[in-house]
Scaffold this motif. Structure first.
Motif, PDB file in Angstrom:
ATOM      1  N   LEU A 123      12.972 -64.444  61.425  1.00  0.00           N
ATOM      2  CA  LEU A 123      14.019 -65.456  61.288  1.00  0.00           C
ATOM      3  C   LEU A 123      14.968 -65.234  60.104  1.00  0.00           C
ATOM      4  O   LEU A 123      16.192 -65.384  60.273  1.00  0.00           O
ATOM      5  CB  LEU A 123      13.400 -66.854  61.220  1.00  0.00           C
ATOM      6  CG  LEU A 123      12.954 -67.432  62.565  1.00  0.00           C
ATOM      7  CD1 LEU A 123      12.173 -68.719  62.363  1.00  0.00           C
ATOM      8  CD2 LEU A 123      14.159 -67.684  63.470  1.00  0.00           C
ATOM      9  N   PRO A 124      14.497 -64.886  58.897  1.00  0.00           N
ATOM     10  CA  PRO A 124      15.462 -64.731  57.798  1.00  0.00           C
ATOM     11  C   PRO A 124      16.544 -63.696  58.072  1.00  0.00           C
ATOM     12  O   PRO A 124      17.730 -63.939  57.806  1.00  0.00           O
ATOM     13  CB  PRO A 124      14.571 -64.313  56.615  1.00  0.00           C
ATOM     14  CG  PRO A 124      13.233 -64.906  56.932  1.00  0.00           C
ATOM     15  CD  PRO A 124      13.102 -64.783  58.426  1.00  0.00           C
ATOM     16  N   GLY A 125      16.168 -62.555  58.635  1.00  0.00           N
ATOM     17  CA  GLY A 125      17.158 -61.535  58.950  1.00  0.00           C
ATOM     18  C   GLY A 125      18.122 -61.976  60.031  1.00  0.00           C
ATOM     19  O   GLY A 125      19.327 -61.696  59.970  1.00  0.00           O
ATOM     20  N   MET A 126      17.600 -62.678  61.037  1.00  0.00           N
ATOM     21  CA  MET A 126      18.467 -63.174  62.096  1.00  0.00           C
ATOM     22  C   MET A 126      19.443 -64.213  61.560  1.00  0.00           C
ATOM     23  O   MET A 126      20.630 -64.217  61.913  1.00  0.00           O
ATOM     24  CB  MET A 126      17.626 -63.758  63.235  1.00  0.00           C
ATOM     25  CG  MET A 126      16.873 -62.714  64.049  1.00  0.00           C
ATOM     26  SD  MET A 126      15.928 -63.471  65.417  1.00  0.00           S
ATOM     27  CE  MET A 126      15.329 -61.988  66.270  1.00  0.00           C
ATOM     28  N   ARG A 127      18.953 -65.091  60.703  1.00  0.00           N
ATOM     29  CA  ARG A 127      19.846 -66.105  60.120  1.00  0.00           C
ATOM     30  C   ARG A 127      20.936 -65.447  59.277  1.00  0.00           C
ATOM     31  O   ARG A 127      22.110 -65.850  59.326  1.00  0.00           O
ATOM     32  CB  ARG A 127      19.048 -67.085  59.263  1.00  0.00           C
ATOM     33  CG  ARG A 127      18.316 -68.157  60.052  1.00  0.00           C
ATOM     34  CD  ARG A 127      17.768 -69.265  59.173  1.00  0.00           C
ATOM     35  NE  ARG A 127      16.719 -68.810  58.282  1.00  0.00           N
ATOM     36  CZ  ARG A 127      16.864 -68.537  56.996  1.00  0.00           C
ATOM     37  NH1 ARG A 127      18.066 -68.662  56.427  1.00  0.00           N
ATOM     38  NH2 ARG A 127      15.843 -68.151  56.261  1.00  0.00           N
ATOM     39  N   GLU A 128      20.564 -64.417  58.520  1.00  0.00           N
ATOM     40  CA  GLU A 128      21.529 -63.734  57.665  1.00  0.00           C
ATOM     41  C   GLU A 128      22.647 -63.087  58.495  1.00  0.00           C
ATOM     42  O   GLU A 128      23.817 -63.110  58.095  1.00  0.00           O
ATOM     43  CB  GLU A 128      20.814 -62.674  56.829  1.00  0.00           C
ATOM     44  CG  GLU A 128      21.714 -61.950  55.841  1.00  0.00           C
ATOM     45  CD  GLU A 128      20.966 -60.944  54.997  1.00  0.00           C
ATOM     46  OE1 GLU A 128      21.632 -60.104  54.358  1.00  0.00           O
ATOM     47  OE2 GLU A 128      19.714 -60.982  54.984  1.00  0.00           O
ATOM     48  N   ARG A 129      22.292 -62.519  59.642  1.00  0.00           N
ATOM     49  CA  ARG A 129      23.289 -61.857  60.484  1.00  0.00           C
ATOM     50  C   ARG A 129      23.967 -62.820  61.452  1.00  0.00           C
ATOM     51  O   ARG A 129      24.931 -62.449  62.132  1.00  0.00           O
ATOM     52  CB  ARG A 129      22.635 -60.717  61.277  1.00  0.00           C
ATOM     53  CG  ARG A 129      22.193 -59.547  60.409  1.00  0.00           C
ATOM     54  CD  ARG A 129      21.743 -58.360  61.258  1.00  0.00           C
ATOM     55  NE  ARG A 129      20.743 -58.724  62.250  1.00  0.00           N
ATOM     56  CZ  ARG A 129      19.456 -58.886  61.988  1.00  0.00           C
ATOM     57  NH1 ARG A 129      19.006 -58.731  60.755  1.00  0.00           N
ATOM     58  NH2 ARG A 129      18.605 -59.218  62.939  1.00  0.00           N
ATOM     59  N   GLY A 130      23.432 -64.043  61.565  1.00  0.00           N
ATOM     60  CA  GLY A 130      24.043 -65.040  62.440  1.00  0.00           C
ATOM     61  C   GLY A 130      23.832 -64.794  63.913  1.00  0.00           C
ATOM     62  O   GLY A 130      24.597 -65.276  64.749  1.00  0.00           O
ATOM     63  N   ARG A 131      22.765 -64.059  64.243  1.00  0.00           N
ATOM     64  CA  ARG A 131      22.473 -63.816  65.650  1.00  0.00           C
ATOM     65  C   ARG A 131      21.018 -63.376  65.793  1.00  0.00           C
ATOM     66  O   ARG A 131      20.399 -62.900  64.842  1.00  0.00           O
ATOM     67  CB  ARG A 131      23.389 -62.744  66.242  1.00  0.00           C
ATOM     68  CG  ARG A 131      23.160 -61.351  65.677  1.00  0.00           C
ATOM     69  CD  ARG A 131      24.009 -60.309  66.403  1.00  0.00           C
ATOM     70  NE  ARG A 131      23.642 -58.955  65.986  1.00  0.00           N
ATOM     71  CZ  ARG A 131      24.189 -58.301  64.964  1.00  0.00           C
ATOM     72  NH1 ARG A 131      25.135 -58.893  64.246  1.00  0.00           N
ATOM     73  NH2 ARG A 131      23.800 -57.074  64.668  1.00  0.00           N
ATOM     74  N   GLY A 132      20.492 -63.509  67.016  1.00  0.00           N
ATOM     75  CA  GLY A 132      19.136 -63.078  67.315  1.00  0.00           C
ATOM     76  C   GLY A 132      18.618 -63.809  68.529  1.00  0.00           C
ATOM     77  O   GLY A 132      19.147 -64.861  68.925  1.00  0.00           O
ATOM     78  N   HIS A 133      17.612 -63.244  69.120  1.00  0.00           N
ATOM     79  CA  HIS A 133      17.013 -63.849  70.316  1.00  0.00           C
ATOM     80  C   HIS A 133      15.510 -63.625  70.229  1.00  0.00           C
ATOM     81  O   HIS A 133      15.050 -62.488  70.072  1.00  0.00           O
ATOM     82  CB  HIS A 133      17.575 -63.183  71.574  1.00  0.00           C
ATOM     83  CG  HIS A 133      17.338 -63.957  72.830  1.00  0.00           C
ATOM     84  ND1 HIS A 133      17.923 -63.634  74.032  1.00  0.00           N
ATOM     85  CD2 HIS A 133      16.560 -65.047  73.096  1.00  0.00           C
ATOM     86  CE1 HIS A 133      17.535 -64.492  74.961  1.00  0.00           C
ATOM     87  NE2 HIS A 133      16.703 -65.348  74.424  1.00  0.00           N
ATOM     88  N   ILE A 134      14.756 -64.699  70.316  1.00  0.00           N
ATOM     89  CA  ILE A 134      13.297 -64.639  70.269  1.00  0.00           C
ATOM     90  C   ILE A 134      12.758 -64.983  71.647  1.00  0.00           C
ATOM     91  O   ILE A 134      13.057 -66.052  72.191  1.00  0.00           O
ATOM     92  CB  ILE A 134      12.738 -65.605  69.209  1.00  0.00           C
ATOM     93  CG1 ILE A 134      13.265 -65.226  67.825  1.00  0.00           C
ATOM     94  CG2 ILE A 134      11.206 -65.584  69.219  1.00  0.00           C
ATOM     95  CD1 ILE A 134      12.924 -66.234  66.740  1.00  0.00           C
ATOM     96  N   LEU A 135      11.990 -64.058  72.227  1.00  0.00           N
ATOM     97  CA  LEU A 135      11.349 -64.283  73.514  1.00  0.00           C
ATOM     98  C   LEU A 135       9.869 -64.566  73.280  1.00  0.00           C
ATOM     99  O   LEU A 135       9.148 -63.708  72.750  1.00  0.00           O
ATOM    100  CB  LEU A 135      11.493 -63.065  74.435  1.00  0.00           C
ATOM    101  CG  LEU A 135      12.893 -62.543  74.726  1.00  0.00           C
ATOM    102  CD1 LEU A 135      12.827 -61.431  75.770  1.00  0.00           C
ATOM    103  CD2 LEU A 135      13.823 -63.641  75.186  1.00  0.00           C
ATOM    104  N   GLN A 136       9.439 -65.744  73.653  1.00  0.00           N
ATOM    105  CA  GLN A 136       8.037 -66.131  73.503  1.00  0.00           C
ATOM    106  C   GLN A 136       7.372 -66.010  74.871  1.00  0.00           C
ATOM    107  O   GLN A 136       7.773 -66.688  75.818  1.00  0.00           O
ATOM    108  CB  GLN A 136       7.921 -67.572  72.999  1.00  0.00           C
ATOM    109  CG  GLN A 136       8.756 -67.896  71.767  1.00  0.00           C
ATOM    110  CD  GLN A 136       8.190 -67.332  70.486  1.00  0.00           C
ATOM    111  OE1 GLN A 136       7.642 -66.232  70.455  1.00  0.00           O
ATOM    112  NE2 GLN A 136       8.327 -68.079  69.399  1.00  0.00           N
ATOM    113  N   VAL A 137       6.379 -65.150  74.966  1.00  0.00           N
ATOM    114  CA  VAL A 137       5.737 -64.938  76.265  1.00  0.00           C
ATOM    115  C   VAL A 137       4.636 -65.970  76.453  1.00  0.00           C
ATOM    116  O   VAL A 137       3.558 -65.877  75.878  1.00  0.00           O
ATOM    117  CB  VAL A 137       5.193 -63.505  76.398  1.00  0.00           C
ATOM    118  CG1 VAL A 137       4.581 -63.311  77.792  1.00  0.00           C
ATOM    119  CG2 VAL A 137       6.313 -62.499  76.176  1.00  0.00           C
ATOM    120  N   SER A 138       4.946 -66.960  77.260  1.00  0.00           N
ATOM    121  CA  SER A 138       3.998 -68.008  77.604  1.00  0.00           C
ATOM    122  C   SER A 138       3.437 -67.687  78.986  1.00  0.00           C
ATOM    123  O   SER A 138       3.040 -66.551  79.252  1.00  0.00           O
ATOM    124  CB  SER A 138       4.688 -69.374  77.555  1.00  0.00           C
ATOM    125  OG  SER A 138       3.812 -70.417  77.889  1.00  0.00           O
TER     126      SER A 138
END
Length: 274
Positions: A123-138
């Motif tokens: 999360l910190p790196g994604m917040r710094e760059r202002g983008r990201g996608h987290i896929l949670q495998v449920s």
């Protein structure tokens, strides 16, 4: 087809099942992957085939410090993480009464806390760059619960809960969260990686009913999910939840209808409590 910038993925449990399928799908279209597994030697086929586009790392997701270190190493190597896939997990089979304390804790440590640690790390790196996608495998087991899998369901329902909250917390930072909910695929989650509690004979009739319900059901090849996962990663507005396979939606519709019916049936008593 991916029309955006070249993405870097961080995938847990990348040596088999969905992890292997989605890692290969990303690499084949020219993206880069930090591929992790408990046994790094299991990632050698990926490294041999894709070379410098893949960074194989050993990772036990239950180790929070190791998760943060692996994410930091991957981000430094490729210049950041764009897509994090929390895929590492296994099935614990046993009635609620049957599972031991060690089995229950280990299930939650891997399926729930392992995903939490990797999520916190990216999360910190994604917040710094202002983008990201987290896929949670449920799983469909993150929506509905069935006998013999109580603690597995607990891990997936917990994953869904914190991920739904997370999606609201990070949306303004440009980070998206998608909970992937597959049906029955041939991913080995119930095979060699599974754990089985010592059976209590009193529940044998429940086990027999579950076996009968599953008889004749042929697990789907997980390879067929690759295009759907690439499409959701490429989507400008990806969904919070995505079923994989046609097995899931009818179950969810039945489960939610039953829940609503129960709440409505007991509404007067509920409201009497103020």
């Amino acid at each position: 087809m991916n029309t955006g910038h070249t993405k870097t993925w961080f995938v847990t449990g990348a040596s088999r099942g969905f992890g292997d399928v989605w890692t290969r799908a990303a690499l084949r279209r020219g993206e880069r992957v930090v591929a992790t597994a408990r046994d790094v030697s299991a990632l050698k086929p990926l490294a041999d085939e894709f070379g410098d586009a893949v960074l194989p790392l050993a990772l036990d997701v239950t180790d929070r410090e190791a998760a943060f270190a692996a994410v930091a190493r991957g981000a430094a190597h490729f210049g950041g993480i764009d897509v994090a896939v929390n895929n590492a997990g296994y099935g614990l089979f046993g009635m609620v009464e049957e599972v031991t304390e060690a089995q229950a804790r280990a299930q939650l440590e891997t399926n729930l806390f392992g995903a939490l640690w990797v999520t916190q790390a990216v999360l910190p790196g994604m917040r710094e760059r202002g983008r990201g996608h987290i896929l949670q495998v449920s799983s469909i087991g993150g929506v509905a619960a069935f006998p013999t899998l109580g603690l597995y369901h607990a891990s997936k329902w917990g994953l869904e809960a914190f991920s739904e909250a997370l999606a609201q917390e990070v949306a303004s930072a440009g980070i998206r969260v998608t909970i992937i909910e597959p049906g029955p695929y041939g991913t080995d989650w119930s095979g060699s990686s599974a754990v089985h509690a010592e059976p209590e004979p009193a529940y044998e009739h429940v086990r027999e009913a579950r076996r009968a319900a599953a008889a004749g059901r042929v697990p789907i090849d997980p390879a067929v999910t690759a295009d759907a996962v690439l499409a959701v990663v490429d989507a400008e507005r990806p969904p919070l939840r995505l079923f994989l396979g046609g097995y899931c939606l009818p179950i969810a519709e039945r489960v939610y209808a039953e829940r609503l019916a129960t709440w409505r049936e007991w509404r007067s008593l509920s409201e009497s409590a103020g």
